[in-house]
Each structure stands twice: as C-alpha cells, then as structure tokens.
Scaffold this active site. Sequence first.
Site, PDB file in Angstrom:
ATOM      1  N   HIS A  46     -19.868 -42.269  19.292  1.00 31.90           N
ATOM      2  CA  HIS A  46     -18.605 -42.628  19.925  1.00 31.90           C
ATOM      3  C   HIS A  46     -18.723 -43.858  20.814  1.00 31.90           C
ATOM      4  O   HIS A  46     -17.758 -44.599  20.985  1.00 31.90           O
ATOM      5  CB  HIS A  46     -18.059 -41.456  20.741  1.00 31.90           C
ATOM      6  CG  HIS A  46     -17.413 -40.417  19.873  1.00 31.90           C
ATOM      7  ND1 HIS A  46     -18.140 -39.443  19.257  1.00 31.90           N
ATOM      8  CD2 HIS A  46     -16.129 -40.226  19.510  1.00 31.90           C
ATOM      9  CE1 HIS A  46     -17.314 -38.687  18.544  1.00 31.90           C
ATOM     10  NE2 HIS A  46     -16.094 -39.140  18.670  1.00 31.90           N
ATOM     11  N   GLY A  47     -19.854 -44.038  21.433  1.00 31.46           N
ATOM     12  CA  GLY A  47     -19.977 -45.201  22.304  1.00 31.46           C
ATOM     13  C   GLY A  47     -21.382 -45.328  22.840  1.00 31.46           C
ATOM     14  O   GLY A  47     -22.118 -44.337  22.954  1.00 31.46           O
TER      15      GLY A  47
END
Lengths: 475, 88
Positions: free
Chosen positions: A326-327
């Site tokens: 996701h990040g």
Amino acid sequence: MLFPTTVFAVFFVFVFLGGWLLIRHRRLWALYMLAASYLFYGWWNWRFLGLIIFCTIINHGFALLLARLPGRASRTGVLATAVAVNLGVLGFFKYYRFFVMSAYALCGQLGLSCSLPLLEIVLPVGISFFTFQAMSYVIDVYREEIPPAESVLDFATYLAFFPQLVAGPIVRASVFLPQIRHPENSGFVDTGRAATLILTGLFKKVVLANLLASRLVDPVFGYPEDYGSVDVLLGVYGYAAQIYCDFSAYSDIAIGVALLLGMRFPDNFNAPYFATSFREFWQRWHISLSSWLRDYLYIPLGGSRGGAWRTRRNLLLTFLLGGLWHGAQWRFVAWGALHGAYLIAERVLTQWLGPRAQPTGRLRARLVRLGATLLVFHGVCLSWFFFRAETFADAWMLIGNLGVWRTPVHLGVGTVVLLAGGFAVQLTDGGRLEPVWHWYNRRSFLLQGLIAAFIITVILGLGPQGVAPFIYFQF
Amino acid sequence: MHDDRQDKPEASPMRKVGAALAVFYVAALLLNAEGLLRNAQRMAYGAPREYAIALSAPVAAFAGRMGVTKLRSGIERLMNETAKEVTE
C-alpha cells in the site's frame, strides 16, 4: 485524468464511439483501446509511458519464453528473473527512498555511518497495480494455467486498459485476454448494470467520501491533539466509511466503464463491514488484491499445508507485504501486521472453541453474529488509525485520546447522516441492485439518458466543489 | 443466425446504448451548464480557460433561459445553507 471530470467525459465519448465502430474488428479495437489507454495515462505524465511500455515488452517476452522452454529448471529461472525484474521496477520507483531512509535510521541507531544516494523519484501512478497484473500473467503462464497472449498488442491492451490502470481492480489475464478476441456478447451491453455501477460509484466518491473527508476525517486526523474520545471515534468511523466509499467507488466506476466498452470484470468489494470474521472481511474487501496475495504469495509460501506455526508465519508474512504494497511507510506495515495478527488470533480462537463456536438457537446466533460484526469492524477501525494518520505519533495520540473526554465538536445531525450513508451504501455491493439494473434496462434510451443525467446533476450538486483525487492513486 | 440477446435478455444493443449516452450527455450538459461555466472560470489563466469559457458560456446562457439549471443551483444552495448551519 480523473473519472469525475469534464475532460474524462469528453475523452469517453471518443473512446466509446471508436470502440463501437470497431467492435467487430478485434485487432483494431485492441489497438484503439491501447491508444486511448496510453492517452489516459500520459495525460498525467507522458514520460512514464516508457515505463509501462517497458513492462509490457519485457513481461510478454518472459511469457513467450516460458511457453517455449521445455525444462522445469530453466522455466523456473525465467520466472525468477521475471519476478525480480518486476519487483525491481516496483522497488526502485516506490520503495527506494523508504529503504534508504530506513537504512540511515538503522545506521544511526547502531552508531554507524552510512552514505547512500538519496534520489528524488516521482512515483508513477498505478505502478503497484500494473506490476502486479504483469507478474500474475507471467506466473499463470509458468503454471500453464493460461497460454501467452496471442500478440503483444493483446497483452499491452490488458496491462494498460485505462478503466483499471491506475487504481485497480487487479484484473487477471485469464479474465481479460479471452474477452479481447472472443467477446462473450459482442455488440450488447448490460447498460443497467454499467449505469448503476458508475452512478453509485460517483455518489460514493463525489458526495459521501468527499464530504466525510472535508467535514469529519481531515480535521480529526490533521489536528489529533484537539479532539477527545467522541470526535476521535467519529473520525475513525468516518475514515472507515470514507476509504470504503472512495476505493469501492473507483472500482465500481472502473467496472462500469469497462462494461460499457464490452469488458466484464469481477466485483472488487462486497459489503466488507458486514463481515463476521476477519477472514470474511478479506473475502469482501479489495477482493482482487486479497485473492492476488492468496494465489501468488500465501499459497506459494506453503499456505496452511505445513502445520499451525507455518500457517501463522505465512499469514503474517503475506499481510506484512500486503501492507507494504500500500505504501512505502512503516505505518502501512503496522496496518498489515495488525491484520495478520487478527487472522492468526481468529484461527487460534476458532480451533480452540471447536464446535462451541457455533451458537445454538436463532436469537443467540443472531446476537453472536452482531457481536462478531461489531468486533471485526472495530478491529478494522483500530488498523485504520495507522493507515490514515500522518505519523506513528499521531496514530498513538489519537488512540490515546479515545480515553480523553472533551466536548464533542463534530457530533451533529449532518455527521450522523453522512456516517449512516457511508455505511448503508454497502447495500449496493455484490449485485444487490440487480432488480434496478433490470428495471433500467427495460426503459427506453430516452428515459435511460434522462434518468442518468438527472442523477448525476443531483450528485454534482450535493458534492463539495472541486475534485479530490482518489485515495488509492497514491498506491 | 444465433441471437445473442437470447443468452443475455437484459443486454441492450450498442445502438441503444449509444443513443442513451447521447441523451445523457446533452441533458447533463444543459442541467450542469452553469457549473461547467464556473469550473471554466476557475481554471488557470491561459488559452484552455478561454476556450472552456467560450464553449460553456453560450450553453449556460441557453440553459439558464430554459430554467433547467435550477435543479443543481437549488441543491447547491441547500447544501451551502446546511454547511453554514453546521459551521455556526
């Protein structure tokens, strides 16, 4: 180019008309869709078109090689190289800075000096999605589940198809490629389903997600020190609803737009906050990612085949990496770790309870289901603190403030209506609006157009001014 | 000849979808003409802004005369009043 904009509306007119004219000429149709997709992607930053073209050529080359090589060892070598190249691309653009900063932090803790070059790298939009699609294609060819695409044009169209290019859903090649050459129902469109998906998606994003963000979530997460228990609780409930509305909206619009162009994609959300277990939550939330992680990470790691401890390790690893996907921040790793821990705890508890986990009696069963739904929802909300807060310190402060009483600021009729709307809109997921599709399909073209125009006008009137980007664009 | 509609009774032929889309675009353009003009006026100064205003201003004037922009402006007014009450 964002979906709810005039530019996209104009762009789509040309794409639809061209697609319609070329519907019987599949090679030309694919070429036209590819050109439109590259225009869509290049509108944001044309320089990254080179990256997507590189990913296309190299992955199709790997797939062709895998299809021709006879030996298992050499095939495994090609697959390992393909995965390494894709992860290398993703790692460089998305995680380089994260790994360098983490290395600096670690060296600082150990009192060592380290000198690694810090580069300012722009994150190409959608890189996590198209690299995962490319990897699944090569792995599926390696497993002999699908043949390679008939041409590089077909594969390029699959990888760049604009509705799902920048924020998913992660569509499998086995779903997409057969539809390019052999469309199931060429020349006919389920307009009711497409219109319902696009309009509910726009309502979720333009009205619910944007209003929840601006009126409730952003103030609480932006100034955590100012808010007490009630506001923090409302803030995290608001974020739970906002991220669902935002992300499922993108998926709905993408699936609806693809449907208008004659492509059928599977659902990506199915009322996730109605789940009664964490396992069920992941069968309902971002289904295309959770099934990708299951098929290409959890099962290859051994899945649940190697005993209890190995299963737990595999679950935790899958969710740690799912969080990192996701990040490039430790907050996302913590979010993934929490979900991995929930799933492990749930497995342990279910095994320990055995048949006692099944309540007897209708009322008791209903109460247990309700309790389980609330428990799962609050567990998910706890993880959202780490996902949304700017820093770990902010996340901990917000969690701490749950126990601090201050006069609530946000509690009002508007907030309650927004929150209720944000959660109730889950009832549109998973084909629950099928009677509406059928009703819409039976109307004349004139009425269909007028109804859609009326609804979109109401949506635009209700939503705040301006277009906020979708949350998942950053991933 | 095999008719695809027998397999998918709910699917519409592309011709009907195209016609519905055309109606949608025209109706949505008229209903939201003033909003489009406002968006154009908020764009950064330059040629794209000039073109956007030149295109949307006559449509907004026509739609305003027809009175079809009242739906959106009414909803926006209602939302602004609600927002003010929440703030106050």
